[in-house]
Write a protein that holds these residues in place. Structure first.
Motif, PDB file in Angstrom:
ATOM      1  N   ASP A 107      36.114  33.505  61.474  1.00  0.00           N
ATOM      2  CA  ASP A 107      36.247  34.416  62.601  1.00  0.00           C
ATOM      3  C   ASP A 107      36.821  35.764  62.218  1.00  0.00           C
ATOM      4  O   ASP A 107      36.409  36.788  62.730  1.00  0.00           O
ATOM      5  N   VAL A 108      37.823  35.807  61.322  1.00  0.00           N
ATOM      6  CA  VAL A 108      38.478  37.054  60.996  1.00  0.00           C
ATOM      7  C   VAL A 108      38.661  37.160  59.499  1.00  0.00           C
ATOM      8  O   VAL A 108      38.595  36.169  58.783  1.00  0.00           O
ATOM      9  N   ILE A 109      38.897  38.365  59.029  1.00  0.00           N
ATOM     10  CA  ILE A 109      39.184  38.612  57.615  1.00  0.00           C
ATOM     11  C   ILE A 109      40.685  38.530  57.429  1.00  0.00           C
ATOM     12  O   ILE A 109      41.442  39.257  58.054  1.00  0.00           O
ATOM     13  N   ASP A 110      41.128  37.643  56.555  1.00  0.00           N
ATOM     14  CA  ASP A 110      42.554  37.464  56.348  1.00  0.00           C
ATOM     15  C   ASP A 110      42.743  36.910  54.952  1.00  0.00           C
ATOM     16  O   ASP A 110      41.829  36.312  54.388  1.00  0.00           O
ATOM     17  N   THR A 111      43.907  37.101  54.374  1.00  0.00           N
ATOM     18  CA  THR A 111      44.158  36.556  53.029  1.00  0.00           C
ATOM     19  C   THR A 111      44.955  35.272  53.102  1.00  0.00           C
ATOM     20  O   THR A 111      45.361  34.736  52.083  1.00  0.00           O
ATOM     21  N   THR A 112      45.219  34.786  54.293  1.00  0.00           N
ATOM     22  CA  THR A 112      45.975  33.544  54.447  1.00  0.00           C
ATOM     23  C   THR A 112      45.132  32.560  55.237  1.00  0.00           C
ATOM     24  O   THR A 112      44.049  32.865  55.724  1.00  0.00           O
ATOM     25  N   GLY A 113      45.633  31.369  55.414  1.00  0.00           N
ATOM     26  CA  GLY A 113      44.898  30.373  56.169  1.00  0.00           C
ATOM     27  C   GLY A 113      43.956  29.594  55.279  1.00  0.00           C
ATOM     28  O   GLY A 113      43.989  29.690  54.064  1.00  0.00           O
ATOM     29  N   LYS A 114      43.057  28.829  55.902  1.00  0.00           N
ATOM     30  CA  LYS A 114      42.152  27.980  55.145  1.00  0.00           C
ATOM     31  C   LYS A 114      41.101  28.815  54.435  1.00  0.00           C
ATOM     32  O   LYS A 114      40.396  29.603  55.063  1.00  0.00           O
ATOM     33  N   LEU A 169      41.926  36.335  45.983  1.00  0.00           N
ATOM     34  CA  LEU A 169      40.494  36.116  45.810  1.00  0.00           C
ATOM     35  C   LEU A 169      39.828  35.758  47.126  1.00  0.00           C
ATOM     36  O   LEU A 169      38.713  36.202  47.424  1.00  0.00           O
ATOM     37  N   ASN A 170      40.521  34.948  47.920  1.00  0.00           N
ATOM     38  CA  ASN A 170      39.980  34.559  49.214  1.00  0.00           C
ATOM     39  C   ASN A 170      39.816  35.776  50.118  1.00  0.00           C
ATOM     40  O   ASN A 170      38.844  35.898  50.869  1.00  0.00           O
ATOM     41  N   GLY A 171      40.757  36.700  50.034  1.00  0.00           N
ATOM     42  CA  GLY A 171      40.659  37.917  50.825  1.00  0.00           C
ATOM     43  C   GLY A 171      39.440  38.740  50.448  1.00  0.00           C
ATOM     44  O   GLY A 171      38.761  39.302  51.315  1.00  0.00           O
ATOM     45  N   LEU A 172      39.142  38.818  49.142  1.00  0.00           N
ATOM     46  CA  LEU A 172      37.975  39.564  48.685  1.00  0.00           C
ATOM     47  C   LEU A 172      36.682  38.939  49.199  1.00  0.00           C
ATOM     48  O   LEU A 172      35.765  39.640  49.644  1.00  0.00           O
ATOM     49  N   ILE A 173      36.610  37.605  49.134  1.00  0.00           N
ATOM     50  CA  ILE A 173      35.398  36.916  49.577  1.00  0.00           C
ATOM     51  C   ILE A 173      35.204  37.085  51.075  1.00  0.00           C
ATOM     52  O   ILE A 173      34.110  37.375  51.553  1.00  0.00           O
ATOM     53  N   ARG A 174      36.268  36.936  51.818  1.00  0.00           N
ATOM     54  CA  ARG A 174      36.165  37.075  53.270  1.00  0.00           C
ATOM     55  C   ARG A 174      35.867  38.511  53.690  1.00  0.00           C
ATOM     56  O   ARG A 174      35.391  38.750  54.797  1.00  0.00           O
ATOM     57  N   ASP A 175      36.109  39.430  52.772  1.00  0.00           N
ATOM     58  CA  ASP A 175      35.800  40.821  53.071  1.00  0.00           C
ATOM     59  C   ASP A 175      34.345  41.151  52.750  1.00  0.00           C
ATOM     60  O   ASP A 175      33.926  42.293  52.884  1.00  0.00           O
ATOM     61  N   LEU A 208      41.452  45.955  52.271  1.00  0.00           N
ATOM     62  CA  LEU A 208      40.525  45.176  53.072  1.00  0.00           C
ATOM     63  C   LEU A 208      39.973  46.024  54.219  1.00  0.00           C
ATOM     64  O   LEU A 208      40.501  47.088  54.541  1.00  0.00           O
ATOM     65  N   LYS A 209      38.924  45.509  54.841  1.00  0.00           N
ATOM     66  CA  LYS A 209      38.309  46.234  55.949  1.00  0.00           C
ATOM     67  C   LYS A 209      39.262  46.401  57.128  1.00  0.00           C
ATOM     68  O   LYS A 209      39.110  47.319  57.930  1.00  0.00           O
ATOM     69  N   ASN A 210      40.230  45.490  57.251  1.00  0.00           N
ATOM     70  CA  ASN A 210      41.185  45.611  58.356  1.00  0.00           C
ATOM     71  C   ASN A 210      42.340  46.553  58.021  1.00  0.00           C
ATOM     72  O   ASN A 210      43.287  46.673  58.794  1.00  0.00           O
ATOM     73  N   GLY A 211      42.255  47.218  56.852  1.00  0.00           N
ATOM     74  CA  GLY A 211      43.268  48.184  56.463  1.00  0.00           C
ATOM     75  C   GLY A 211      44.394  47.623  55.619  1.00  0.00           C
ATOM     76  O   GLY A 211      45.232  48.370  55.103  1.00  0.00           O
ATOM     77  N   GLN A 212      44.429  46.312  55.475  1.00  0.00           N
ATOM     78  CA  GLN A 212      45.493  45.680  54.684  1.00  0.00           C
ATOM     79  C   GLN A 212      45.260  45.922  53.196  1.00  0.00           C
ATOM     80  O   GLN A 212      44.151  45.760  52.692  1.00  0.00           O
ATOM     81  N   LYS A 213      46.301  46.310  52.479  1.00  0.00           N
ATOM     82  CA  LYS A 213      46.217  46.553  51.038  1.00  0.00           C
ATOM     83  C   LYS A 213      46.786  45.353  50.293  1.00  0.00           C
ATOM     84  O   LYS A 213      47.906  44.921  50.559  1.00  0.00           O
ATOM     85  N   ILE A 214      46.009  44.813  49.372  1.00  0.00           N
ATOM     86  CA  ILE A 214      46.451  43.655  48.594  1.00  0.00           C
ATOM     87  C   ILE A 214      46.437  44.011  47.108  1.00  0.00           C
ATOM     88  O   ILE A 214      45.603  44.782  46.647  1.00  0.00           O
TER      89      ILE A 214
END
Length: 472
Positions: free
Chosen positions: A156-163, A192-198, A217-223
Motif C-alpha cells: 500500500d505505501v512506500i516505507d523502509t519498515t514493516g513486512k 534494500l527494502n526501501g529501494l525495492i518498494r520505491d 525515497l519518493k515520499n521525501g525520506q532520506k535513507i
C-alpha cells in the motif's frame, strides 16, 4: 490414405479405471518436482538448448529454481520470463473470469492495478519487472507475490519498515553471491527494502546500495546506505576510487589480521582504515608488517630497537608495533625507514670498535640507505651489506686515524680527535658503500709503507701482497 479401425479406437470407451496400455504403467506418485526439474534441465543439455533460453522458460513456467546458481545473464533471462508470465496473468485477472464479479470501475490510483485472487478484487502496486522474490518463483498460480500461506501480499505505501516484499530475498541472495557477507547484507534489509518498494529494479538497487551514500525515497525520506557507512566512506578523497568488492575484502581482511596477531583495535578505526586505503596498503602488506613487528619483539635485538629510536622512528621498544603498522606512513616511506633501521643497527653493533653514531653520522646513514634502496637493494640485502661494510670499516677506522695523527699532525685534543675520526669514517663509508676510493687512506698507507721499508729494509714488492688492513 491411411485407414483406422473405429472399433479399436473406441476400445476403452465407457471403461472405468486407468486406460489400457501396452506395458507396465510408470508409478508417477513418487516423482518429485525436483526430479522433473532435473529431467528438464538434462533434456536441455542433451538437446543443446541455450542456458539463457532455459532460464527464460523457467521463469515463464514458474519452475522451482535456485536463483543463486544463475549467471547474471541467466538471472536476467529468468526475470524476463517471470515478468512475461506475471503480465499475462495480470491481463487475465484484470479482465475477471466471473461476469457476476467484474473488476471495479474505480481508478486504483497511480502505480496501482486491480487483480482478482480467490474471487476477491484488490489493489496492488506495480513491481518493476526485473525484481522477483523467492515466493514468486515457487507459487503455483503465477499471479503475483504470496506469503507463506499462499495469500497475496498487498503493498500500500512506500516505507523502509514493516513486512518486506519478497523481492528482498532475491536481492539479498544476489548480493551474497557477489561475495558480500550475510552480516552486512542482513543488516541492510530495511534500506534494500526501501529501494525495492520505491520501484527500483535489481541493478539500480544494487548500484545505490554499493556506491551511493544516501537515497531519497519518493515520499521525501532520506535513507543512508549501511554499506557506505561500513565500507563506502573509504573512497572519500581517493583520485581513483576502489570497487565495492575491493573495499569490502580489504576491510574484512584487515579485521582478520588484527584478530590473528591480537593487535589493538586502533588499527581498525575509520581514520586508520582511510589512511591504509589512501596509502594503498593491502591485506598482505598489513599481515607482513604485523608478522615482522611480532618477530622483532620476540627477537628483542637491542641494536634493532635502538637504531629505530636513534633515527627518531620510535620512542621506546613498546612502539615497535606502531612503527610497522602506523597507517600514516606510506608503503615506500615505511620500507625506506625499515632499511635505514637495519643499516643503522649494524653500525651500532660495532660502536665499541670506534664506529661513530653521532647525529651527523645518523643523517649520513639515512642518505646512504636511500642511495642503496634506489639501486634496488632490499631490506635484507642492505642489512647484509651494512654488516660486512661496517665490519671492514671498524677494522680500518682507528688505524687510519692514528696514521693521520702521525703523518698529518692532525688531532691532538679530544674534540679534534673526534672530528678527525668522523671525517675519516665518512671517507670509509663512501669507499665501502659507494665504491669511491679514499685517496687519504691510500696516501697514508703509502707513507706508512715507505716508513716501514726504511726501518726494516723490506722491499716494495713484498708489501704489495699484504692487505692494507694488515699493514695498518
Amino acid at each position: 490414405m491411411a485407414r483406422y479401425n473405429p472399433d479399436l479406437m473406441q476400445l476403452d470407451d465407457g471403461a472405468t479405471g486407468a486406460p489400457r496400455v501396452s506395458g507396465p504403467r510408470t508409478d508417477t506418485s513418487k516423482v518429485s518436482q525436483a526430479d522433473i526439474d532435473a529431467a528438464v534441465a538434462q533434456a536441455g543439455i542433451d538437446l543443446e538448448v541455450d542456458p539463457v533460453t532455459l532460464a527464460y522458460e523457467a521463469g515463464n513456467t514458474g519452475a522451482a529454481v535456485k536463483l543463486n546458481k544463475f549467471t547474471p545473464e541467466e538471472l536476467k533471462a529468468y526475470q524476463a520470463g517471470r515478468a512475461d508470465k506475471i503480465t499475462s496473468a495480470r491481463v487475465i485477472t484484470q479482465a475477471g473470469d466471473n461476469p457476476d464479479n467484474p473488476m471495479p470501475d474505480e481508478d486504483p490510483g497511480e502505480g496501482m492495478y486491480w487483480a482478482n485472487y480467490g474471487g476477491v478484487w484488490r489493489k496492488y502496486k506495480y513491481v518493476v519487472a526485473q525484481s522477483f522474490g523467492v515466493s514468486d518463483v515457487n507459487n503455483n498460480n503465477g499471479n503475483g507475490s504470496v506469503d507463506g500461506n499462499g495469500n497475496p501480499i498487498i503493498i500500500d505505501v512506500i516505507d523502509t519498515t514493516g513486512k518486506p516484499t519478497t523481492n528482498i530475498d532475491v536481492l539479498k541472495a544476489a548480493l551474497k553471491g557477489m561475495g558480500f557477507s550475510s552480516t552486512i547484507v542482513e543488516a541492510s534489509t530495511s534500506f534494500l527494502n526501501g529501494l525495492i518498494r520505491d520501484g527500483l529494479d535489481y541493478d539500480n538497487a544494487t548500484e545505490i546500495f554499493l556506491n551511493s551514500k544516501e537515497y531519497t525515497l519518493k515520499n521525501g525520506q532520506k535513507i543512508t546506505s549501511p554499506f557506505y557507512t561500513e565500507y563506502g566512506y573509504l573512497n572519500e578523497g581517493l583520485t581513483v576510487p576502489k570497487t565495492a568488492n575491493e573495499l569490502f575484502n580489504t576491510v574484512e581482511g584487515f579485521k582478520g589480521v588484527v584478530d590473528k596477531y591480537k593487535l589493538s583495535s586502533k588499527y581498525l578505526t575509520q581514520d586508520a582504515l582511510k589512511l591504509y586505503i589512501k596509502n594503498d596498503v593491502t591485506v598482505a602488506d598489513l599481515a607482513e608488517r604485523a608478522g615482522t613487528a611480532q618477530l622483532r619483539a620476540l627477537e628483542a635485538d637491542p641494536f634493532q630497537v635502538n637504531a629505530l629510536i636513534k633515527q627518531g622512528f620510535i620512542s621506546s621498544a613498546a612502539d615497535l608495533a606502531d612503527f610497522y603498522l602506523d597507517p600514516k606512513i606510506g608503503k615506500e616511506q615505511l620500507e625506506l625507514n625499515r632499511q635505514t633501521g637495519v643499516f643503522t643497527a649494524e653500525a651500532l653493533r660495532r660502536s665499541k670498535s670506534g664506529i661513530s653514531t653521532s647525529a651527523a653520522q645518523l643523517s649520513g646513514f639515512k642518505q646512504l640507505t636511500a642511495t642503496l634502496a634506489a639501486k634496488g637493494y632490499s631490506e635484507a640485502q642492505i642489512s647484509q651489506l651494512a654488516g660486512t661494510g661496517f665490519e671492514n670499516i671498524s677494522e680500518t677506522l682507528m688505524p687510519t686515524t692514528q696514521l693521520a695523527q702521525i703523518y698529518e699532525k692532525a688531532g691532538g685534543t679530544v674534540e679534534s680527535n673526534a672530528a678527525l675520526t668522523e671525517n675519516i669514517q665518512n671517507s670509509l663509508l663512501q669507499e665501502e658503500f659507494m665504491g669511491t676510493a679514499s685517496e687519504r687512506r691510500k696516501r697514508l698507507s703509502e707513507q706508512n709503507i715507505r716508513a716501514f721499508q726504511g726501518q726494516s729494509g723490506t722491499t716494495t714488492g713484498s708489501l704489495r701482497t699484504t692487505s692494507v688492513s694488515g699493514l695498518l
